[in-house]
Design a protein around this motif. Structure first.
Motif, PDB file in Angstrom:
ATOM      1  N   CYS A 123      -2.984   6.432  -6.462  1.00 50.43           N
ATOM      2  CA  CYS A 123      -3.590   5.439  -5.550  1.00 50.43           C
ATOM      3  C   CYS A 123      -4.696   6.055  -4.699  1.00 50.43           C
ATOM      4  N   SER A 135       3.092  -5.717 -12.165  1.00 50.71           N
ATOM      5  CA  SER A 135       2.962  -5.315 -10.761  1.00 50.71           C
ATOM      6  C   SER A 135       2.413  -3.908 -10.626  1.00 50.71           C
ATOM      7  N   TYR A 136       2.641  -3.098 -11.663  1.00 55.95           N
ATOM      8  CA  TYR A 136       2.164  -1.712 -11.609  1.00 55.95           C
ATOM      9  C   TYR A 136       0.648  -1.620 -11.775  1.00 55.95           C
ATOM     10  N   ARG A 140      -1.261  -2.615  -9.716  1.00 56.81           N
ATOM     11  CA  ARG A 140      -1.786  -2.306  -8.380  1.00 56.81           C
ATOM     12  C   ARG A 140      -2.163  -0.827  -8.279  1.00 56.81           C
ATOM     13  N   GLY A 200      -5.674  -0.848  -9.477  1.00 58.54           N
ATOM     14  CA  GLY A 200      -6.606  -1.404  -8.487  1.00 58.54           C
ATOM     15  C   GLY A 200      -6.870  -0.462  -7.337  1.00 58.54           C
ATOM     16  N   LEU A 201      -5.810   0.119  -6.804  1.00 62.49           N
ATOM     17  CA  LEU A 201      -5.996   1.032  -5.663  1.00 62.49           C
ATOM     18  C   LEU A 201      -6.723   2.305  -6.080  1.00 62.49           C
ATOM     19  N   GLY A 217      -2.509   2.343   1.873  1.00 62.57           N
ATOM     20  CA  GLY A 217      -2.240   1.689   0.595  1.00 62.57           C
ATOM     21  C   GLY A 217      -1.407   2.546  -0.340  1.00 62.57           C
ATOM     22  N   HIS A 276       2.157   0.516  -1.246  1.00 69.68           N
ATOM     23  CA  HIS A 276       2.308  -0.109  -2.563  1.00 69.68           C
ATOM     24  C   HIS A 276       3.268   0.636  -3.482  1.00 69.68           C
ATOM     25  N   ARG A 305       6.595  -0.271  -2.282  1.00 73.29           N
ATOM     26  CA  ARG A 305       6.933  -1.637  -2.689  1.00 73.29           C
ATOM     27  C   ARG A 305       7.381  -1.681  -4.149  1.00 73.29           C
TER      28      ARG A 305
END
Length: 586
Positions: free
Chosen positions: A327, A500-501, A503, A506-507, A555, A559, A562
């Motif tokens: 991330c 969901s992974y 993310r 994206g990060l 982030g 994340h 999460r």
């Protein structure tokens, strides 16, 4: 690396030695106490809780308002008591309130000047009426004073302030607001304010001096917390005129040390230890390696594992470290984290006892970020011309961003697979274990289908069959199949769990993209303004990268945590346990 087994321990002695026995247990520092009778009113507990309330208020006020960079007190300097400091804080607040009231009065009275209100009252008693007024400018311009009245304008503006003097009956003026006469002359108010300001300065100096003793006062507050815990345990222990008994949980390896530590107690002591009953829920104490233990504070924010369940720390630690590195994804930022870890150890180790776990976690997160940044060519967002050395070029400008997407989804599949195998290991029956293997088969059957591998449907069908017939323990075959169908319907969320992974993708891209944009803006500023542009470019670089570094850390913590809390951990563990908190004396 496991949850430490606990023993239920009961310790009893003569009633007159009950408090001394509890002191000895406190020194041993391994008993997690449980109460043997209900809570009751206790003057001793109320007294300690009252002192704790005062101490919390004092510490909060000193830390927020009066903490200074003054040198710490010397060894011979005595700390003021909490009662003294609490009195100073109350006095300072009262002085602040009085000064605020005086400032309002002085502000209101200043336009009228300094005069003695008693003189005006004397004039009124002798038939000469002196009145103070305020009126909007336009109505005042149209107003005409009565014959014989003297009008003196004091303040001109949108709102006029003026004074009237008339012989005989007092005036009544439409659309004008009467101003009450002050109680004191302005000069007296100013003198009183100056005196109170001097007192406030003295109080401030006392409180700033007291703030130098914050470490000492904090240590005293910790001791009071321990005394409160001790007193609550003492008051809620079993007791009668002959006997006093305490109960609680002790780690199994420590039971013998408890017995040994009580052998020298002056009166006979009975120590009984047994295994926990099925309906009992002992507190949880884990035993892990340094690496895993470093991430436990973060894991325990999500919850404690159940005593009879699995400890997910070994699962959580490496994935959390890896996900964080992806991330944040910049080797330069990773170096900053290593520097931050060194600073925390070097300058805060002695003053903040709990800083070492944070420094260790920062170190490991920094290492993961450096490794991932080197693999992907991310160093403060710099655009390298020669990119042949980059193993995983996921840059949106010169590489393949979708490679990072595939890595993120692949890691998600691996993460969930490990979670299902952990659920398999922790299952109570073979039926539940077969159902968990069915979840793995469904997950990988779907993966093989997406990859267009042959015979994927065999794996998927086997997984669906395992879930259909083994996910429920009902003896009725129709109920078993019905519950199995319901669980198959629940598999529709599995695709969402995997996606969901994304993310991480994206990060990881966002952090590098923002760093590149910051560099580009700094270059444009440097070229746009001669000479000064270099200074401005440095400011842009420092501010932009500081902002990106800060939001990137947030982030990269939130994340991945999460993903564990929502996607993975609910599939394999229940974080509903109670932490092991022994009665200790520091």
């Amino acid at each position: 690396m496991a949850i430490v087994p606990m023993k239920r321990v009961i310790v009893a002695t003569l009633a007159r030695e009950g408090e001394a026995l509890l002191r000895r247990l406190q020194e041993l520092g391994v008993l997690h106490p449980e109460h043997l009778r209900d809570e009751r009113e206790s003057e001793r507990i109320n007294k300690i809780e009252g002192a704790l309330h005062v101490q919390r208020a004092v510490l909060r006020d000193l830390d927020q308002k009066w903490k200074t960079k003054a040198p710490p007190p010397g060894p011979d300097e005595a700390s003021p008591s909490y009662v003294e400091i609490h009195g100073w804080i109350g006095q300072e607040r009262r002085l602040s309130e009085q000064l605020a009231r005086l400032d309002r009065q002085i502000t209101q009275q200043s336009p009228w000047g300094s005069f003695d209100p008693n003189d005006i009252r004397t004039l009124s008693e002798n038939g000469m009426q002196v009145q103070l007024w305020q009126m909007e400018r336009k109505p005042f311009a149209a107003w005409r004073a009565p014959e014989g009245a003297v009008v003196q304008v004091v303040v001109r503006g949108k709102r006029m302030s003026f004074c009237t003097i008339v012989q005989g009956k007092a005036l009544a003026i439409d659309r004008a607001e009467s101003v009450a006469l002050p109680d004191q002359p302005l000069c007296e108010l100013i003198a009183e304010r100056d005196e109170l300001r001097g007192q406030q300065t003295e109080m401030a100096q006392l409180l700033k001096g007291a703030a130098r003793f914050l470490p000492t006062l904090t240590a005293e507050n910790d001791r009071f917390h321990q005394e409160h815990h001790f007193t609550v345990v003492l008051e809620r222990a079993f007791g009668n005129e002959w006997l006093r008994a305490f109960a609680g949980w002790v780690p199994e390896p420590e039971v013998e040390s408890v017995k040994e530590g009580l052998r020298t107690f002056p009166t006979p002591v009975i120590v009984e230890a047994r295994d926990p009953l099925p309906e009992e829920t002992p507190p949880v104490k884990t035993r892990n390696t340094w690496f895993v233990r470093t991430f436990e504070p973060l894991l325990h924010l999500l919850g404690q594992p159940r005593y009879r369940g699995l400890d997910p720390a070994l699962f959580f630690a490496p994935f959390m470290m890896l996900f964080f590195g992806i991330c944040l994804g910049d080797a330069g930022y990773g170096l900053l984290m290593l520097l931050a870890s060194w600073v925390l150890r070097r300058f805060l180790r002695g003053r903040v006892p709990g800083i070492i776990p944070v420094a260790n976690m920062t170190l490991l997160f920094g290492i993961a970020t450096i490794i991932w940044g080197i693999l992907t060519g991310g160093v403060f967002g710099y655009a390298f011309h020669d990119r042949s050395w980059i193993l995983l070029d996921v840059s949106s400008s010169s590489g393949d961003p979708m490679l990072l997407f595939k890595i993120a989804v692949g890691l998600g599949i691996l993460h969930l697979t490990v979670a299902f195998f952990m659920a398999f290991a922790g299952a109570a029956t073979w039926g539940q274990r077969i159902a968990k293997l069915g979840m793995v088969a469904v997950l990988w059957g779907g993966v093989l289908a997406v990859l267009k591998m042959p015979h994927w449907y065999l794996l998927l069908g086997a997984g669906l069959g395992a879930i259909l017939f083994f996910s429920a323990e009902a003896k009725n075959p129709f109920a078993r199949v019905g519950l199995g169908l319901w669980n198959i319907y629940g598999l529709t969320g599995l695709l969402g769990d995997v996606m969901s992974y994304a993310r991480l993708f994206g990060l990881g891209l966002a952090s590098g993209a923002i760093a590149s944009v910051v560099n580009m803006l700094a270059g444009q500023v440097r070229d746009a303004v001669p000479v000064v542009g270099i200074v401005l470019a440095i400011l842009v670089l420092a501010g932009g990268h500081a902002f990106n570094f800060a939001i990137g850390i947030i982030g990269a913590l939130v994340h991945p945590a999460r993903l564990h809390a929502v996607e993975a951990l609910p599939k394999c563990v229940e974080l509903t346990g109670a932490p092991y908190r022994p009665l200790v004396k520091r």
